[in-house]
Design a protein around this motif. Structure first.
Motif: not given
Lengths: 194, 206
Positions: B111-123, B51-64
């Motif tokens: 923390x986005x309104x909606x976000x597609x499940x199948x692509x997750x490059x932010x890890x 397990x990681x020791x933190x939990x990331x947010x997927x929000x608008x800032x990350x997408x930008x």
């Protein structure tokens, strides 16, 4: 053709206007059957039935019947699986029923209490909603409707009476939704004019 | 006659306007627990997780393209400890990411309104040594999007790389609705949700 239709409609309307007519408004309790019961198992205590009839023979009346009932059930926190996916949560289920039909009554006797039987044909619109969490699935369907009916009317005065009846709305299967039944138990007033 | 007509009209008006049945009353009723898994994946063959020791947010800032941000530690601790507790109860053994775990447990909060499940490059902050391709793939159908406040946890096999060089997701859980309501109710709700996700995923048992 258009003129003929207008003429026929005019003649029909004049019959309705000149003949004795009745209007009834009733409180409706709904009892679900079939697919409706599978989705919302509870009785509906929220309903109305409106009817306008005109006499075409001494014992026969014809007219329109419109109704509205809301069926509702809260399903407790539970799991629902499809394939490898499982979803758990509280569900709120609603069925908004709008039966609308033309119908005919045959009345027995002319005493203070007058029993009658009837049959209606028309359509029923079902607005079905399944809410889970913040998500909602809405389904709308129009069903062919055949509705036998029996009841009685009690004269209260010269121009008002009490009407108690039961109508079984037999909604036929559609491409997207199974057949179901809605037994409407009605009580209300009938007015000679309104 | 007039009185009865008036009363009838009033009753009709009340029935039509005041008597529609209620819906969601309490915020915890908005919580939904979703799980899905790869039926071809052999869970019994795997033993260890990290397990990681933190939990990331997927929000608008990350997408930008801005820096990764994380949820508060007080919330992350509750989530991570509950995940670990349930995994251990099912017979899994915790290890660190440096010890080559059989699976990685990767949580994130949308923390986005909606976000597609199948692509997750932010890890990449955590999985970079294992996932050069970025993101991962689901061999099964999952929900098409997650709404605001959804906790999503993926169980990923880093050695099982499939389409587009992405590693396979063997199991996913999503708990929707957690970011609504008061902070005080968060702990109980997240624990209940995570417990439920394991309860409905008995195939994870050793």
């Amino acid at each position: 053709m258009k003129k003929s239709l207008l003429l026929a409609f005019g003649i029909l309307l004049s019959c309705f206007v000149s003949a004795q007519s009745f209007t009834s408004i009733q409180y409706t309790v709904g009892v679900p059957f079939g697919d409706l019961k599978d989705h919302t198992n509870n009785l509906s205590g929220r309903g109305l039935t409106f009817e306008f009839h005109t006499e075409i023979e001494p014992a026969i009346t014809v007219g329109i019947n419109l109704g509205y009932s809301v069926f509702y059930e809260r399903k407790d926190y539970d799991s629902y699986s499809q394939g490898t996916a499982t979803l758990t949560g509280v569900q709120y289920r609603y069925n908004n029923m709008f039966p609308m039909m033309v119908n005919a009554h045959y009345t027995f006797g002319t005493a203070t209490i007058m029993p009658y039987v009837g049959l209606g044909v028309g359509t029923i619109f079902n607005l079905r909603n399944t809410q889970m969490g913040l998500n909602s699935i809405e389904e709308t369907n129009w069903h062919f409707l055949l509705s036998p009916e029996l009841g009685f009317m009690v004269d209260v005065s010269a121009d008002i009476g009490i009407k108690i009846n039961a109508i079984y709305d037999n909604a036929f299967k559609t491409r997207d939704m199974d057949a179901f039944g809605n037994l409407r138990l009605n009580i209300g007033f009938i007015f000679m004019s309104f | 006659m007039k009185l009865i007509k008036s009363l009838t009209i009033i009753v009709v008006a009340v029935l039509l306007t005041q008597c529609y049945p209620e819906g969601l009353v309490y915020v915890d009723e908005a919580d939904i627990v979703y799980t899905n898994y790869d039926p071809e994946y052999d869970f019994t063959a795997e033993q260890t997780y990290a397990l990681p020791d933190k939990i990331m947010k997927i929000d608008d800032k990350l997408v930008q393209g801005k820096d990764t941000t994380f949820i508060k530690d007080e919330y992350a601790t509750v989530i991570l400890e509950r995940l670990s507790k349930n995994l251990k109860e099912y017979g899994w053994t915790e290890t660190t990411i440096d010890n080559n775990p059989d699976v990685l447990i990767a949580p994130a909060v949308y923390e986005l309104t909606t976000y597609s499940y199948d692509w997750w490059p932010y890890y990449d902050w955590w999985y970079d040594p294992y996932y050069p391709g970025g993101g991962w793939y689901y061999p099964y159908q999952v929900v098409s999007s997650y709404s605001t406040g959804t906790l999503v946890v993926n169980m990923v096999d880093p050695t099982d790389v499939g389409a587009n060089d992405r590693p396979r997701v063997a199991w996913v859980l999503a708990i929707n609705g957690l970011l609504q309501g008061s902070v005080s109710s968060f702990n109980a709700r997240v624990e209940k949700g995570i417990d439920q996700s394991f309860k409905q995923s008995t195939y994870l048992t050793k």
